[in-house]
Design a protein around this motif. Structure first.
Motif, PDB file in Angstrom:
ATOM      1  N   PRO A 192      34.923  50.509  42.778  1.00 45.63           N
ATOM      2  CA  PRO A 192      35.023  49.024  42.915  1.00 45.63           C
ATOM      3  C   PRO A 192      36.165  48.501  42.170  1.00 45.63           C
ATOM      4  O   PRO A 192      36.263  48.709  41.108  1.00 45.63           O
ATOM      5  CB  PRO A 192      33.679  48.329  42.802  1.00 45.63           C
ATOM      6  CG  PRO A 192      32.864  49.232  42.015  1.00 45.63           C
ATOM      7  CD  PRO A 192      33.322  50.334  41.856  1.00 45.63           C
ATOM      8  N   LEU A 193      36.926  47.666  42.805  1.00 46.01           N
ATOM      9  CA  LEU A 193      38.278  47.027  42.521  1.00 46.01           C
ATOM     10  C   LEU A 193      38.340  45.762  43.092  1.00 46.01           C
ATOM     11  O   LEU A 193      38.179  45.235  43.898  1.00 46.01           O
ATOM     12  CB  LEU A 193      39.351  47.757  42.697  1.00 46.01           C
ATOM     13  CG  LEU A 193      40.740  47.474  42.292  1.00 46.01           C
ATOM     14  CD1 LEU A 193      41.064  47.402  40.649  1.00 46.01           C
ATOM     15  CD2 LEU A 193      41.960  47.963  42.804  1.00 46.01           C
ATOM     16  N   SER A 194      38.574  44.513  41.992  1.00 43.59           N
ATOM     17  CA  SER A 194      38.691  43.158  42.421  1.00 43.59           C
ATOM     18  C   SER A 194      39.980  42.685  42.128  1.00 43.59           C
ATOM     19  O   SER A 194      40.408  43.324  41.015  1.00 43.59           O
ATOM     20  CB  SER A 194      37.687  42.554  41.883  1.00 43.59           C
ATOM     21  OG  SER A 194      37.948  42.238  40.596  1.00 43.59           O
ATOM     22  N   VAL A 195      40.790  42.009  43.071  1.00 39.36           N
ATOM     23  CA  VAL A 195      41.972  41.619  42.703  1.00 39.36           C
ATOM     24  C   VAL A 195      41.912  40.072  42.225  1.00 39.36           C
ATOM     25  O   VAL A 195      41.170  39.295  42.925  1.00 39.36           O
ATOM     26  CB  VAL A 195      42.921  41.467  43.903  1.00 39.36           C
ATOM     27  CG1 VAL A 195      44.300  41.003  43.835  1.00 39.36           C
ATOM     28  CG2 VAL A 195      43.151  43.125  44.551  1.00 39.36           C
ATOM     29  N   GLU A 196      42.361  39.826  41.026  1.00 40.21           N
ATOM     30  CA  GLU A 196      42.040  38.358  40.351  1.00 40.21           C
ATOM     31  C   GLU A 196      43.624  37.620  40.533  1.00 40.21           C
ATOM     32  O   GLU A 196      44.472  38.143  39.873  1.00 40.21           O
ATOM     33  CB  GLU A 196      41.370  38.681  38.918  1.00 40.21           C
ATOM     34  CG  GLU A 196      40.355  39.641  38.915  1.00 40.21           C
ATOM     35  CD  GLU A 196      39.083  38.791  39.619  1.00 40.21           C
ATOM     36  OE1 GLU A 196      38.897  37.768  39.340  1.00 40.21           O
ATOM     37  OE2 GLU A 196      38.227  39.715  39.746  1.00 40.21           O
ATOM     38  N   TRP A 197      43.248  36.333  40.527  1.00 36.86           N
ATOM     39  CA  TRP A 197      44.505  35.507  40.268  1.00 36.86           C
ATOM     40  C   TRP A 197      44.080  34.399  39.309  1.00 36.86           C
ATOM     41  O   TRP A 197      44.669  33.277  39.045  1.00 36.86           O
ATOM     42  CB  TRP A 197      44.651  34.795  41.514  1.00 36.86           C
ATOM     43  CG  TRP A 197      45.356  35.620  42.545  1.00 36.86           C
ATOM     44  CD1 TRP A 197      44.699  36.474  43.493  1.00 36.86           C
ATOM     45  CD2 TRP A 197      46.792  36.077  42.511  1.00 36.86           C
ATOM     46  NE1 TRP A 197      45.608  37.390  44.086  1.00 36.86           N
ATOM     47  CE2 TRP A 197      46.886  37.140  43.605  1.00 36.86           C
ATOM     48  CE3 TRP A 197      47.832  35.837  41.811  1.00 36.86           C
ATOM     49  CZ2 TRP A 197      48.241  37.887  43.673  1.00 36.86           C
ATOM     50  CZ3 TRP A 197      49.200  36.332  41.930  1.00 36.86           C
ATOM     51  CH2 TRP A 197      48.992  37.494  42.959  1.00 36.86           C
ATOM     52  N   LYS A 198      43.025  34.658  38.540  1.00 40.23           N
ATOM     53  CA  LYS A 198      42.577  33.894  37.509  1.00 40.23           C
ATOM     54  C   LYS A 198      41.716  34.664  36.597  1.00 40.23           C
ATOM     55  O   LYS A 198      41.203  35.534  36.655  1.00 40.23           O
ATOM     56  CB  LYS A 198      41.780  32.492  37.903  1.00 40.23           C
ATOM     57  CG  LYS A 198      40.346  32.876  38.222  1.00 40.23           C
ATOM     58  CD  LYS A 198      39.480  31.796  38.905  1.00 40.23           C
ATOM     59  CE  LYS A 198      38.211  32.158  39.476  1.00 40.23           C
ATOM     60  NZ  LYS A 198      37.603  31.024  40.094  1.00 40.23           N
ATOM     61  N   LEU A 199      41.998  34.182  35.145  1.00 44.43           N
ATOM     62  CA  LEU A 199      41.584  34.848  34.004  1.00 44.43           C
ATOM     63  C   LEU A 199      40.254  34.113  33.652  1.00 44.43           C
ATOM     64  O   LEU A 199      40.348  33.182  33.084  1.00 44.43           O
ATOM     65  CB  LEU A 199      42.334  35.171  33.135  1.00 44.43           C
ATOM     66  CG  LEU A 199      41.758  35.992  31.877  1.00 44.43           C
ATOM     67  CD1 LEU A 199      41.512  37.751  32.099  1.00 44.43           C
ATOM     68  CD2 LEU A 199      42.799  36.136  30.662  1.00 44.43           C
ATOM     69  N   VAL A 200      39.065  34.855  33.604  1.00 44.56           N
ATOM     70  CA  VAL A 200      37.859  34.017  33.062  1.00 44.56           C
ATOM     71  C   VAL A 200      37.372  34.910  31.756  1.00 44.56           C
ATOM     72  O   VAL A 200      37.053  36.155  31.968  1.00 44.56           O
ATOM     73  CB  VAL A 200      36.649  34.292  34.271  1.00 44.56           C
ATOM     74  CG1 VAL A 200      35.284  33.456  33.603  1.00 44.56           C
ATOM     75  CG2 VAL A 200      37.275  33.673  35.288  1.00 44.56           C
ATOM     76  N   THR A 201      37.381  34.228  30.652  1.00 46.66           N
ATOM     77  CA  THR A 201      37.440  34.912  29.647  1.00 46.66           C
ATOM     78  C   THR A 201      35.761  35.110  29.050  1.00 46.66           C
ATOM     79  O   THR A 201      35.558  35.999  28.348  1.00 46.66           O
ATOM     80  CB  THR A 201      37.977  34.222  28.255  1.00 46.66           C
ATOM     81  OG1 THR A 201      37.334  32.960  28.205  1.00 46.66           O
ATOM     82  CG2 THR A 201      39.440  34.193  28.459  1.00 46.66           C
ATOM     83  N   ASP A 202      35.050  33.841  29.405  1.00 43.29           N
ATOM     84  CA  ASP A 202      33.543  34.157  29.118  1.00 43.29           C
ATOM     85  C   ASP A 202      33.431  34.106  27.429  1.00 43.29           C
ATOM     86  O   ASP A 202      32.676  34.571  26.994  1.00 43.29           O
ATOM     87  CB  ASP A 202      32.685  35.177  29.735  1.00 43.29           C
ATOM     88  CG  ASP A 202      32.354  34.986  31.143  1.00 43.29           C
ATOM     89  OD1 ASP A 202      32.106  33.742  31.660  1.00 43.29           O
ATOM     90  OD2 ASP A 202      32.489  35.994  31.866  1.00 43.29           O
ATOM     91  N   GLY A 203      34.379  33.638  27.095  1.00 41.99           N
ATOM     92  CA  GLY A 203      34.129  33.702  25.520  1.00 41.99           C
ATOM     93  C   GLY A 203      34.504  34.858  24.912  1.00 41.99           C
ATOM     94  O   GLY A 203      34.384  35.170  23.633  1.00 41.99           O
TER      95      GLY A 203
END
Length: 82
Positions: free
Chosen positions: A4-15
């Motif tokens: 599975p591969l997702s294309v992201e336009w925001k970076l969510v760091t979760d710390g």
């Protein structure tokens, strides 16, 4: 076997980001899945999926390996301080 591969336009760091001391405003993060980010384009940086945007940054390096996706990004603007 498909991956599975997702294309992201925001970076969510979760710390989970780690500062790279040798380079100004540069961080790295490892994701356990496979993600595709735009390179050298300003994107949103968020701490959590449903939180407000904390700043903008550019992905300057992205690699895939058996552990998932490794990103190095440079923070360009920070909307608030910790």
């Amino acid at each position: 076997m498909s991956m599975p591969l997702s294309v992201e336009w925001k970076l969510v760091t979760d710390g989970k980001e780690k500062r790279i001391k040798e380079q100004d405003n540069t961080f790295e993060i490892q994701f356990s899945d496979f993600r595709l980010f735009p390179i050298n384009q300003l994107i949103e940086i968020r701490r959590h999926e449903n939180s407000d945007q904390i700043g903008t940054g550019k992905i300057i390096e992205m690699t895939w390996n058996e552990k998932g996706t490794h990103c190095r990004y440079q923070l360009h603007s920070l909307f608030n301080v910790n």
